[in-house]
Design an enzyme around this catalytic site. Structure first.
Site, PDB file in Angstrom:
ATOM      1  N   ASP A  50       0.852  -1.383   0.057  1.00 20.67           N
ATOM      2  CA  ASP A  50      -0.029   0.197  -0.076  1.00 20.67           C
ATOM      3  C   ASP A  50       0.984   1.228  -0.108  1.00 20.67           C
ATOM      4  OD1 ASP A  50      -1.918   2.213   0.406  1.00 20.67           O
ATOM      5  OD2 ASP A  50      -3.027   0.805   1.458  1.00 20.67           O
TER       6      ASP A  50
ATOM      7  N   ALA B  22     -13.108  -5.308  -4.867  1.00 17.95           N
ATOM      8  CA  ALA B  22     -12.908  -3.950  -4.842  1.00 17.95           C
ATOM      9  C   ALA B  22     -13.681  -3.156  -6.026  1.00 17.95           C
ATOM     10  CB  ALA B  22     -11.509  -3.591  -4.868  1.00 17.95           C
TER      11      ALA B  22
ATOM     12  N   ASP C 227     -16.177 -10.385  -7.360  1.00 19.17           N
ATOM     13  CA  ASP C 227     -17.613  -9.987  -7.301  1.00 19.17           C
ATOM     14  C   ASP C 227     -17.993  -8.623  -8.090  1.00 19.17           C
ATOM     15  OD1 ASP C 227     -19.878  -9.528  -5.514  1.00 19.17           O
ATOM     16  OD2 ASP C 227     -19.001  -7.678  -4.610  1.00 19.17           O
TER      17      ASP C 227
ATOM     18  N   GLU D 229     -20.647  -3.963 -15.657  1.00 27.11           N
ATOM     19  CA  GLU D 229     -21.786  -4.523 -14.804  1.00 27.11           C
ATOM     20  C   GLU D 229     -23.234  -4.115 -15.418  1.00 27.11           C
ATOM     21  OE1 GLU D 229     -21.090  -3.760 -10.476  1.00 27.11           O
ATOM     22  OE2 GLU D 229     -19.003  -4.734 -10.867  1.00 27.11           O
TER      23      GLU D 229
ATOM     24  N   HIS E 123     -21.857  -8.482  -7.575  1.00 27.15           N
ATOM     25  CA  HIS E 123     -21.569  -7.310  -6.915  1.00 27.15           C
ATOM     26  C   HIS E 123     -22.363  -7.273  -5.521  1.00 27.15           C
ATOM     27  CE1 HIS E 123     -19.914  -2.901  -7.131  1.00 27.15           C
ATOM     28  NE2 HIS E 123     -20.204  -3.117  -6.059  1.00 27.15           N
TER      29      HIS E 123
ATOM     30  N   ALA F 132     -21.162  -6.169  -0.247  1.00 23.34           N
ATOM     31  CA  ALA F 132     -21.736  -5.110   0.728  1.00 23.34           C
ATOM     32  C   ALA F 132     -23.187  -5.543   1.001  1.00 23.34           C
ATOM     33  CB  ALA F 132     -21.644  -3.833   0.422  1.00 23.34           C
TER      34      ALA F 132
HETATM   35  C1  MLT Z   1     -19.280   0.113  -2.444  1.00 20.26           C
HETATM   36  O1  MLT Z   1     -18.361   0.950  -3.148  1.00 20.26           O
HETATM   37  O2  MLT Z   1     -19.670   0.634  -1.139  1.00 20.26           O
HETATM   38  C2  MLT Z   1     -19.681  -1.261  -2.691  1.00 20.26           C
HETATM   39  O3  MLT Z   1     -18.958  -1.680  -3.782  1.00 20.26           O
HETATM   40  C3  MLT Z   1     -21.114  -1.484  -2.680  1.00 20.26           C
HETATM   41  C4  MLT Z   1     -22.025  -1.157  -3.703  1.00 20.26           C
HETATM   42  O4  MLT Z   1     -21.747  -0.479  -4.605  1.00 20.26           O
HETATM   43  O5  MLT Z   1     -23.011  -1.640  -3.921  1.00 20.26           O
END
Ligand code: MLT
Length: 309
Positions: free
Chosen positions: A166, A227, A252, A257, A275, A278
């Site tokens: 990083d 990510a 993911d 998309e 995706h 989250a």
């Molecule tokens: C985010 O950036 O918070 C995640 O990828 C979740 C999303 O966008 O659905």
């Protein structure tokens, strides 16, 4: 007068209720985009792209709230030029994304979706599904911010040794987050058995994993990305999977998309999810409440915790 807030993408009821009880008028779904000139605030997730043209139409707009972390779907330069505030909700989804990252590691290492699909066709293919163990393996994190650090904590609990690259963090901070700092991407990819990406999509990270850098990965390694699509050059990953340099991938996120049934998505050693890292009940409730409060503060001229622009 009540604030008019556009909610362009689905938001948990808890956040909608929070805004309604304060007297906001909410316009949900595509109707929010038709009402751009009337909006005081606009809340989006990753589906809606907030373009320069949209911001030009939204002449009353004071704030754009991103219910989540990544702001790559918002034209930040245009927002800055027009004096529109941009806020996000970067904490609410950390644990959900970290859990999904670990789930993809196991799914890829043990062929869980493939084995399940085979069972559902009435088969019993024990020999076909010989997997790899995570314990004792080296995890290489590209990026060790909030989510990378949450993945590191879990990986150590699984008996993995954690490295992180990083360039934005001092070595001491990386070590405090439970990973050995490595100075270059090449050094990380040369040593890691499992690589997991935790950086935003920016001009600097676009196609960070490309033909040249994927060639630095250890043969037989696993690549995970929760990510952003675009950090991996998908054609190059497909080649690396076909050559066996990358043993399996857990993805993911995708450059476009939804990606459809591409050769990458349907590759037998790719575990793909739409995706959803989250997408837990807990995280979606938290993110909706966080962004509702942050957008409200911006409208009221209060202090902001997560101002991006
Ligand atoms: C985010 O950036 O918070 C995640 O990828 C979740 C999303 O966008 O659905």
């Amino acid at each position: 007068m009540a604030y008019v807030i556009g909610i362009a993408d689905p938001l948990h009821d808890a956040g909608l209720e929070w805004l309604r009880t304060r007297g906001a008028q909410l316009i949900e779904g595509d109707a929010a985009l038709d009402a751009l000139p009337h909006l005081d605030a606009l809340i989006v997730r990753s589906r809606t792209k907030v373009t320069r043209e949209m911001l030009q139409q939204a002449t009353r707009l004071k704030v754009v709230g991103r219910a989540g972390v990544g702001v790559d779907n918002i034209d930040l330069d245009a927002a800055r030029e027009r004096g529109v505030i941009v806020v996000n909700a970067p904490q609410a989804t950390t644990e959900a994304v970290a859990e999904h990252t670990i789930a993809l590691m196991f799914a890829a290492a043990r062929h869980i979706p493939q084995a399940d699909a085979s069972m559902k066709q009435g088969r019993w293919e024990k020999k076909r599904f010989l997997g790899l163990e995570l314990q004792g393996r080296v995890l290489g994190l590209i990026g060790i911010g909030r989510i990378g650090a949450a993945v590191a904590r879990r990986a150590r609990g699984l008996g993995m040794y954690v490295l992180a690259y990083d360039p934005y963090l001092p070595a001491g901070v990386i070590a405090e987050r439970g990973a050995e700092p490595v100075p270059t991407l090449e050094a990380l990819l040369n040593r890691a058995d499992v690589v997991s990406i935790h950086v935003p999509l920016t001009e600097e990270t676009r196609h960070l994993l490309n033909r040249e850098t994927l060639a630095w990965m250890k043969p037989g390694s696993i690549l995970i990305c929760t990510a952003r699509g675009g950090v991996i050059e998908e054609e190059a990953l497909l080649e690396a999977l076909e050559e066996g340099r990358v043993y399996a991938a857990g993805l993911d996120v995708f450059e476009h998309e939804p990606p459809g049934a591409t050769r990458l998505v349907t590759h037998p050693r790719v575990v793909a999810t739409p995706h959803i890292a989250a997408q837990t009940q807990e995280a979606q409730r938290r993110v909706a409440l966080d962004i509702a409060a942050e957008v409200w503060n911006a409208l009221e001229g209060g202090s902001l915790r997560w101002r991006v622009v």
